[in-house]
Design a protein around this motif. Structure first.
Motif: not given
Length: 295
Positions: A16-44
């Motif tokens: 969902i986050a990637l599809r909304l980003k592709m649509a031009g929205h600014e996406i903030f992703g909630l995660t409770d792990t440092v690994t999760g932050t890296r996953v999200l950062e790698a995908r913009g």
């Protein structure tokens, strides 16, 4: 829009986050792990490191964004978001589940196909989900632009908590199982098509709306047989409830193996213009991503 997505590193949430980003929205992703932050950062995607119990952070972030897509499946979080968004007119989309329609047919076919608004007799563990969905819809009366989506089993990319989970459990058990005759049927939807429904809901869904999301359906016996083929087993095996509970666990047996979950998504097609395009589950299992990854 600026959109907060919860469950943003999960199977459906990340899609969902990637599809909304592709649509031009600014996406903030909630995660409770440092690994999760890296996953999200790698995908913009901008990560927010917090748990859903961190009420102060949730409230602060919610005030800054235009919309929230809650793909966490965390029932208390829905209450927190509704309390924070009350009176703002902002959009809140809750990812619920078509599992609210599951029956307890013990592997037999139930011909009922559920549309939105039909009465439901929930199996154990489901009543709270229905109550939360109702609460979200009713919150539209408090100036929150709410929508509830009920995706059926999501599949694709060789993963998913249900199809991937069935494969893993079949490996552990040494056999692919179904209950009784295996004639019970489950609706499903390709992961990219499920994500597309959320993008359309963000753009088009009216306040207080509810949509089923499904593109096809299969018998559980056929799914089990296809999984057996992937893993090199001669055939899938019929079994009793007790055997299935021991091998697959209560959640999988009650939610998938034992019951029907058949839903009609005509409303989403008409009102949102949703047109699923992904490959069918049978194709994905027999000659697509699952066959490639697991055989």
């Amino acid at each position: 829009m600026s959109v907060l997505v919860t469950g943003s590193t999960g199977y459906l949430g990340l899609a969902i986050a990637l599809r909304l980003k592709m649509a031009g929205h600014e996406i903030f992703g909630l995660t409770d792990t440092v690994t999760g932050t890296r996953v999200l950062e790698a995908r913009g995607i901008t990560p927010i490191l917090a748990t859903l119990e961190d009420g102060e952070t949730i409230r602060n972030v919610t005030q800054l964004v235009d919309a929230v897509v809650d793909a966490s499946g965390h029932l208390p979080a829905a209450k927190l978001f509704l309390a924070t968004l009350e009176g703002t007119g902002k959009r809140y989309i809750r990812s619920s589940t078509a599992r609210v329609y599951v029956d307890a047919s013990l592997g037999s076919l139930n011909r009922t196909v559920h549309k939105e608004g039909m009465s439901v007799s929930p199996i154990r563990g489901i009543a709270q989900i229905l109550e939360t969905d109702d609460r979200v819809q009713q919150a539209a009366e408090r100036d929150i632009h709410t929508t509830v989506l009920r995706p059926s089993i999501a599949y694709g990319e060789a993963g998913g908590p249900v199809i991937g989970g069935l494969i893993k459990r079949a490996i552990t058990a040494g056999q692919s199982l179904y209950i009784g005759p295996g004639a019970n049927r489950q609706s499903h939807v390709y992961i990219a098509d499920a994500a597309e429904s959320f993008a359309l809901a963000l753009a088009k869904a009216p306040a207080g709306s509810l949509y089923n999301i499904a593109a096809g359906e299969s018998s559980v016996g056929d799914i089990a047989q296809d999984i057996a083929g992937i893993l090199g087993y001669a055939d899938a095996q019929s079994c009793t409830m007790d055997t299935a509970y021991t091998a697959y666990g209560v959640t999988f047996v009650d939610g998938v193996l034992a019951g029907n979950c058949r839903v009609d998504a005509t409303k989403a097609r008409i009102e949102l213009g949703w047109q699923p395009k992904g490959p069918g589950l049978q194709d994905e299992l027999r000659e697509g991503s699952y066959s490639f990854m697991w055989s």
